[in-house]
Scaffold this motif. Structure first.
Motif, PDB file in Angstrom:
ATOM      1  N   ILE A  77      35.601  30.843  34.864  1.00 36.40           N
ATOM      2  CA  ILE A  77      35.567  31.227  36.282  1.00 36.40           C
ATOM      3  C   ILE A  77      35.254  32.805  36.431  1.00 36.40           C
ATOM      4  CG2 ILE A  77      36.870  31.815  38.772  1.00 36.40           C
ATOM      5  CD1 ILE A  77      38.382  29.434  38.042  1.00 36.40           C
ATOM      6  N   ALA A  78      35.850  33.615  35.619  1.00 36.63           N
ATOM      7  CA  ALA A  78      35.642  35.055  35.448  1.00 36.63           C
ATOM      8  C   ALA A  78      34.148  35.536  34.988  1.00 36.63           C
ATOM      9  CB  ALA A  78      36.642  35.760  34.567  1.00 36.63           C
ATOM     10  N   SER A  79      33.768  34.770  34.103  1.00 38.39           N
ATOM     11  CA  SER A  79      32.560  34.780  33.599  1.00 38.39           C
ATOM     12  C   SER A  79      31.444  34.489  34.437  1.00 38.39           C
ATOM     13  CB  SER A  79      32.205  33.973  32.470  1.00 38.39           C
ATOM     14  OG  SER A  79      31.052  34.238  31.810  1.00 38.39           O
ATOM     15  N   LYS A  80      31.748  33.389  35.202  1.00 34.73           N
ATOM     16  CA  LYS A  80      30.663  33.316  36.511  1.00 34.73           C
ATOM     17  C   LYS A  80      30.773  34.178  37.541  1.00 34.73           C
ATOM     18  CE  LYS A  80      30.281  28.167  35.928  1.00 34.73           C
ATOM     19  NZ  LYS A  80      31.083  28.110  34.439  1.00 34.73           N
ATOM     20  N   LEU A  81      31.773  34.673  38.018  1.00 35.20           N
ATOM     21  CA  LEU A  81      32.032  35.714  38.714  1.00 35.20           C
ATOM     22  C   LEU A  81      31.358  36.904  38.299  1.00 35.20           C
ATOM     23  CD1 LEU A  81      35.410  35.396  40.367  1.00 35.20           C
ATOM     24  CD2 LEU A  81      33.483  34.445  41.633  1.00 35.20           C
ATOM     25  N   GLU A  82      31.320  37.340  37.074  1.00 34.83           N
ATOM     26  CA  GLU A  82      30.841  38.810  36.428  1.00 34.83           C
ATOM     27  C   GLU A  82      29.356  38.561  36.759  1.00 34.83           C
ATOM     28  OE1 GLU A  82      30.151  40.827  32.420  1.00 34.83           O
ATOM     29  OE2 GLU A  82      31.298  38.845  32.497  1.00 34.83           O
ATOM     30  N   HIS A  83      28.689  37.507  36.339  1.00 33.16           N
ATOM     31  CA  HIS A  83      27.435  37.243  36.214  1.00 33.16           C
ATOM     32  C   HIS A  83      26.894  37.035  37.882  1.00 33.16           C
ATOM     33  CE1 HIS A  83      27.637  35.060  32.288  1.00 33.16           C
ATOM     34  NE2 HIS A  83      27.493  36.502  32.001  1.00 33.16           N
ATOM     35  N   TYR A  84      27.475  36.497  38.569  1.00 36.32           N
ATOM     36  CA  TYR A  84      27.455  36.649  40.145  1.00 36.32           C
ATOM     37  C   TYR A  84      27.059  38.084  40.600  1.00 36.32           C
ATOM     38  CZ  TYR A  84      27.213  34.995  44.877  1.00 36.32           C
ATOM     39  OH  TYR A  84      26.818  34.766  46.203  1.00 36.32           O
ATOM     40  N   GLU A  96      27.556  39.940  50.827  1.00 38.64           N
ATOM     41  CA  GLU A  96      27.846  39.546  52.213  1.00 38.64           C
ATOM     42  C   GLU A  96      29.249  39.127  52.415  1.00 38.64           C
ATOM     43  OE1 GLU A  96      25.585  39.959  54.394  1.00 38.64           O
ATOM     44  OE2 GLU A  96      23.913  40.390  53.216  1.00 38.64           O
ATOM     45  N   GLU A  97      29.748  38.706  53.566  1.00 43.94           N
ATOM     46  CA  GLU A  97      30.916  38.219  53.933  1.00 43.94           C
ATOM     47  C   GLU A  97      31.314  36.906  53.175  1.00 43.94           C
ATOM     48  OE1 GLU A  97      33.755  38.989  55.771  1.00 43.94           O
ATOM     49  OE2 GLU A  97      32.889  40.534  57.054  1.00 43.94           O
ATOM     50  N   ASP A  98      30.224  36.018  52.927  1.00 42.93           N
ATOM     51  CA  ASP A  98      30.450  34.792  52.103  1.00 42.93           C
ATOM     52  C   ASP A  98      30.546  35.124  50.412  1.00 42.93           C
ATOM     53  OD1 ASP A  98      30.121  33.340  54.124  1.00 42.93           O
ATOM     54  OD2 ASP A  98      28.029  32.841  53.663  1.00 42.93           O
ATOM     55  N   ASP A  99      29.966  36.238  49.911  1.00 40.06           N
ATOM     56  CA  ASP A  99      30.140  36.612  48.675  1.00 40.06           C
ATOM     57  C   ASP A  99      31.548  37.110  48.515  1.00 40.06           C
ATOM     58  OD1 ASP A  99      27.477  36.199  48.214  1.00 40.06           O
ATOM     59  OD2 ASP A  99      26.958  38.238  48.956  1.00 40.06           O
ATOM     60  N   ASP A 101      34.189  36.041  50.246  1.00 39.44           N
ATOM     61  CA  ASP A 101      34.960  34.987  50.207  1.00 39.44           C
ATOM     62  C   ASP A 101      35.032  34.088  48.914  1.00 39.44           C
ATOM     63  OD1 ASP A 101      35.711  35.541  52.974  1.00 39.44           O
ATOM     64  OD2 ASP A 101      34.141  33.999  53.604  1.00 39.44           O
ATOM     65  N   ARG A 102      33.694  34.074  48.307  1.00 36.35           N
ATOM     66  CA  ARG A 102      33.545  33.450  47.067  1.00 36.35           C
ATOM     67  C   ARG A 102      34.341  34.114  46.030  1.00 36.35           C
ATOM     68  NH1 ARG A 102      28.254  33.337  47.841  1.00 36.35           N
ATOM     69  NH2 ARG A 102      28.519  31.427  49.075  1.00 36.35           N
ATOM     70  N   LEU A 103      34.404  35.509  45.843  1.00 35.94           N
ATOM     71  CA  LEU A 103      35.049  36.097  44.909  1.00 35.94           C
ATOM     72  C   LEU A 103      36.668  35.868  45.064  1.00 35.94           C
ATOM     73  CD1 LEU A 103      34.646  38.433  42.783  1.00 35.94           C
ATOM     74  CD2 LEU A 103      34.641  40.135  44.518  1.00 35.94           C
ATOM     75  N   ALA A 104      37.177  36.101  46.318  1.00 33.92           N
ATOM     76  CA  ALA A 104      38.562  35.988  46.660  1.00 33.92           C
ATOM     77  C   ALA A 104      38.944  34.494  46.391  1.00 33.92           C
ATOM     78  CB  ALA A 104      38.771  36.137  47.990  1.00 33.92           C
ATOM     79  N   GLU A 105      38.155  33.386  46.511  1.00 36.74           N
ATOM     80  CA  GLU A 105      38.327  32.286  46.110  1.00 36.74           C
ATOM     81  C   GLU A 105      38.456  31.838  44.476  1.00 36.74           C
ATOM     82  OE1 GLU A 105      36.781  27.449  46.828  1.00 36.74           O
ATOM     83  OE2 GLU A 105      35.853  29.154  47.429  1.00 36.74           O
TER      84      GLU A 105
END
Length: 205
Positions: A77-84, A96-99, A101-105
């Motif tokens: 999860i951390a790796s995917k969030l980093e790449h994102y 954006e707001e959705d981003d 929310d994705r990070l918080a999730e």
């Protein structure tokens, strides 16, 4: 309510993390997630939510620490969030707001899995759907080209940032090595400590 693991819902036995390792790892995770939490809180009030180096560094180091501790789900999860986040930097795009929310999730799932790592009676979170959706977004970014930056706008900041990330991750590994060596000096029969020593040296190289 937190569910418990049963033989019927877990296809294979998951070995619990060594208690000493878990104590060290959980503190590292808490520190890095605190950085991410602070970014999300601040960004929620900003109109332009650009990714910061502190955010990237926290996600990068968290992924590395999780791989070293064999906390595969947290590492993924951390790796995917980093790449994102890095894709947004590469494209000079604000979040954006959705981003957010994705990070918080993702942070929520990491915390839930960390708790499950410390208690073999707890069921780890189901993250497949979240990770698949995130990977799909990453694939969409990777399929599009990044706008080229003119030579007149070139800076060496990226190289310096990469060096900073390497130094911080190497420092974390060396600190972990020192703790592991202390365990071995205390108990020469601590097989788990020798395993962690080998894994840390492999990660460092």
């Amino acid at each position: 309510a937190e569910s418990t693991r049963t033989d019927s819902c877990v296809p294979e036995e998951i070995a619990p993390m060594d208690p000493a390792l878990y104590e060290i790892f959980s503190k590292e995770v808490a520190d890095h997630l605190s950085t991410v939490d602070n970014y999300i809180e601040k960004a929620s009030y900003d109109k332009l939510r650009y990714v910061t180096q502190d955010l990237l560094r926290a996600l990068h180091t968290l992924a590395g620490s999780a791989r070293m501790a064999q906390a595969d789900k947290i590492a993924s999860i951390a790796s995917k969030l980093e790449h994102y986040a890095q894709e947004h930097v590469n494209r000079q795009m604000a979040l954006e707001e959705d981003d957010l929310d994705r990070l918080a999730e993702g942070v929520k799932y990491i915390r839930e899995d960390l708790v499950a790592q410390g208690d073999p009676n707890l069921e780890p979170p189901e993250t497949a759907e979240f990770e698949e959706a995130l990977q799909k977004l990453l694939s969409e970014y990777e399929s599009t080209s990044i706008p080229e930056i003119g030579a007149e706008n070139y800076t060496e900041d990226s190289d310096h940032d990469l060096i900073d990330l390497f130094i911080e991750e190497a420092t974390d590994i060396l600190e972990f090595l020192e703790t592991t060596l202390q365990r071995i000096e205390t108990d020469h029969t601590d097989r788990g400590a020798f395993v962690e020593l080998h894994r840390s040296l492999h990660t460092l190289k």
